[in-house]
Motif scaffolding. Sequence first.
Motif, PDB file in Angstrom:
ATOM      1  N   LYS A  78      80.608  55.994 107.594  1.00  0.00           N
ATOM      2  CA  LYS A  78      81.357  54.743 107.461  1.00  0.00           C
ATOM      3  C   LYS A  78      82.570  54.876 106.543  1.00  0.00           C
ATOM      4  N   GLU A  79      82.407  55.602 105.439  1.00  0.00           N
ATOM      5  CA  GLU A  79      83.491  55.704 104.469  1.00  0.00           C
ATOM      6  C   GLU A  79      83.219  56.835 103.483  1.00  0.00           C
ATOM      7  N   PRO A  80      84.231  57.241 102.718  1.00  0.00           N
ATOM      8  CA  PRO A  80      84.041  58.267 101.697  1.00  0.00           C
ATOM      9  C   PRO A  80      83.192  57.744 100.523  1.00  0.00           C
ATOM     10  N   TRP A  81      82.704  58.684  99.744  1.00  0.00           N
ATOM     11  CA  TRP A  81      81.992  58.363  98.499  1.00  0.00           C
ATOM     12  C   TRP A  81      82.717  59.063  97.358  1.00  0.00           C
ATOM     13  N   ILE A  82      82.748  58.406  96.195  1.00  0.00           N
ATOM     14  CA  ILE A  82      83.453  58.964  95.037  1.00  0.00           C
ATOM     15  C   ILE A  82      82.437  59.385  93.973  1.00  0.00           C
ATOM     16  N   LEU A  83      82.513  60.651  93.620  1.00  0.00           N
ATOM     17  CA  LEU A  83      81.648  61.234  92.596  1.00  0.00           C
ATOM     18  C   LEU A  83      82.417  61.327  91.287  1.00  0.00           C
ATOM     19  N   SER A  84      81.849  60.790  90.211  1.00  0.00           N
ATOM     20  CA  SER A  84      82.471  60.853  88.879  1.00  0.00           C
ATOM     21  C   SER A  84      81.609  61.715  87.967  1.00  0.00           C
ATOM     22  N   LEU A  85      82.225  62.724  87.374  1.00  0.00           N
ATOM     23  CA  LEU A  85      81.542  63.620  86.440  1.00  0.00           C
ATOM     24  C   LEU A  85      82.136  63.433  85.053  1.00  0.00           C
ATOM     25  N   PRO A  86      81.305  63.340  84.015  1.00  0.00           N
ATOM     26  CA  PRO A  86      81.816  63.131  82.653  1.00  0.00           C
ATOM     27  C   PRO A  86      82.281  64.431  82.014  1.00  0.00           C
ATOM     28  N   ASP A  87      82.827  64.336  80.834  1.00  0.00           N
ATOM     29  CA  ASP A  87      83.153  65.516  80.032  1.00  0.00           C
ATOM     30  C   ASP A  87      81.836  66.197  79.667  1.00  0.00           C
ATOM     31  N   MET A  88      81.636  67.423  80.141  1.00  0.00           N
ATOM     32  CA  MET A  88      80.387  68.148  79.909  1.00  0.00           C
ATOM     33  C   MET A  88      80.364  68.863  78.559  1.00  0.00           C
ATOM     34  N   LYS A  89      81.445  68.718  77.795  1.00  0.00           N
ATOM     35  CA  LYS A  89      81.496  69.263  76.431  1.00  0.00           C
ATOM     36  C   LYS A  89      81.184  70.763  76.415  1.00  0.00           C
ATOM     37  N   ASP A  90      81.828  71.486  77.325  1.00  0.00           N
ATOM     38  CA  ASP A  90      81.735  72.941  77.420  1.00  0.00           C
ATOM     39  C   ASP A  90      80.356  73.449  77.856  1.00  0.00           C
ATOM     40  N   ARG A  91      79.481  72.563  78.273  1.00  0.00           N
ATOM     41  CA  ARG A  91      78.152  72.964  78.736  1.00  0.00           C
ATOM     42  C   ARG A  91      78.263  73.518  80.165  1.00  0.00           C
ATOM     43  N   TYR A  92      77.456  74.523  80.463  1.00  0.00           N
ATOM     44  CA  TYR A  92      77.475  75.086  81.812  1.00  0.00           C
ATOM     45  C   TYR A  92      76.868  74.089  82.803  1.00  0.00           C
ATOM     46  N   TYR A  93      77.552  73.886  83.905  1.00  0.00           N
ATOM     47  CA  TYR A  93      77.046  73.049  84.992  1.00  0.00           C
ATOM     48  C   TYR A  93      77.732  73.471  86.281  1.00  0.00           C
TER      49      TYR A  93
END
Length: 498
Positions: free
Chosen positions: A129-144
């Motif tokens: 139906k439509e796109p989805w928006i993913l928001s990621l925070p500042d990970m503070k240099d952590r591995y992800y």
Amino acid sequence: MKLSRVTGIASAMLLALSLSSCGKQEEAQVEKAAADVKASAEAEAKKVADAAKELEAREIAIEGYIYAYPLVTMEITRRYMTNVEQPEGSKAPMGQLMRLRKYPAVDDHTVTAPNADTLYTTAWIDLAKEPWILSLPDMKDRYYLFPMLDAWTNVFQVPGKRTTGTKAQKYAITGPGWSGTLPPGVVEYKSPTDVVFLIGRIYCTGTPEDYKAVHALQDQISIVPLSAWGKAFTPEPGKIDTAIDMKKAPRDQVNALDGAAYFKLFADLLKANPPAAEDAPMLAKLAKIGIVPGQPFDPSKLDPAVAKGIAAAAKPAQDRISVYLKESIATGDSKLENGWLFFQKTGLYGTGYLNRAMITWYGLGANRVGGAVPPTPGGPDFLRTHSGANKSVMPFDRGSFPPVNGFWSITMYDKDYFFVPNPIDRQTVSSRSKFKTNPDGSVDLYVQNESPGKDKEANWLPAPKDEFVLMMRLYWPKDTPPTILNGSWKPPEVRQVP
């Protein structure tokens, strides 16, 4: 005299008629015999033709089964993981985030080869139906890393520390047919399919303090439909489908499908998850057995011999997929070093259908090689399997732990690639472990069922009593020597000891 003559003529006529009748009977018998021979020959020819049709259909169906395995497995897994009203444990409704607050439970068989290094934040979304928006925070240099899998298990994007850094980021995940305008500051990631599986992983040491820190990051991650961007958004509760088996692991459910049910589901899935352009030769083969993208699959309309061939394809196809773990060395999809198998091609597969199916079978959700390399040993010489009935050791020379920019781990699984219950509740050893070193600085890891003794338990990775599988993960392996990427670093052999 006249009567005698008449009688003779009558007798002659009767004899002629009798001989004529016998001739016709013999002719009829000959014709019947010829017809029987012809019918028998035609039946035999049909039998041979049907056998040939069945064999051809079986071989095409085996290839098709392997080709379809990731798409079908993803769908069964999606149904299983989203069949809840609210997020709970490792499950969440469609379009909602599942935030795993601790390492997967030892009895959680949702996916094969889970890890005990990161906390998962996952979601299944539908882009129809439509796109989805993913928001990621500042990970503070952590591995992800937050790999995005299309419905065929291809990792089409991987935001993360290695690829996009650790500052706050926003991504619009759009479907294959979508075009439009996105909010400012949002980067578009186009998916090849409408169904997308997001498998976010954030490194966590497993301590109470670090769990708390990672939980705070997880709570700042969000995913919303484009129409709800910038507005208050409360997702609707999921609807539970009681027809979905929630007791049997997804892989077991897939493998239990007969040929007709398997390909019917596959054909349905093709409508929203189109094949890649390079799949054209495979699609041409599948069309011969009634499987055409965009069309329903109805085995009742097929030639009975073709339907029979399709019905016989599931088990041999599964055997080919499972055994390819060992056969992949000869094809170059993997290599063997000191008894460890390195997968050379994960996350992006092209037309490597058997490799893709095998990776799905043993570890659905595999990353691209640059993000993580997961060596797996098959046994002391790769023809034999490891067993907890034996005592084994994995020796690391001083300073020879896996060279990574992220972190490394070695995880224990049973023969089905699930965690192993044990008395010290340890499923993995890793770069965060506090090992007991030998006088020369080397470290011996003890891989066995029974404790090696209290003084050695810091280095003990508990195994089941029978067959087991180890998986080493190198997250963000170094790209300069020594490195696993070019073979200048090799994992030590797991050696059986007396």
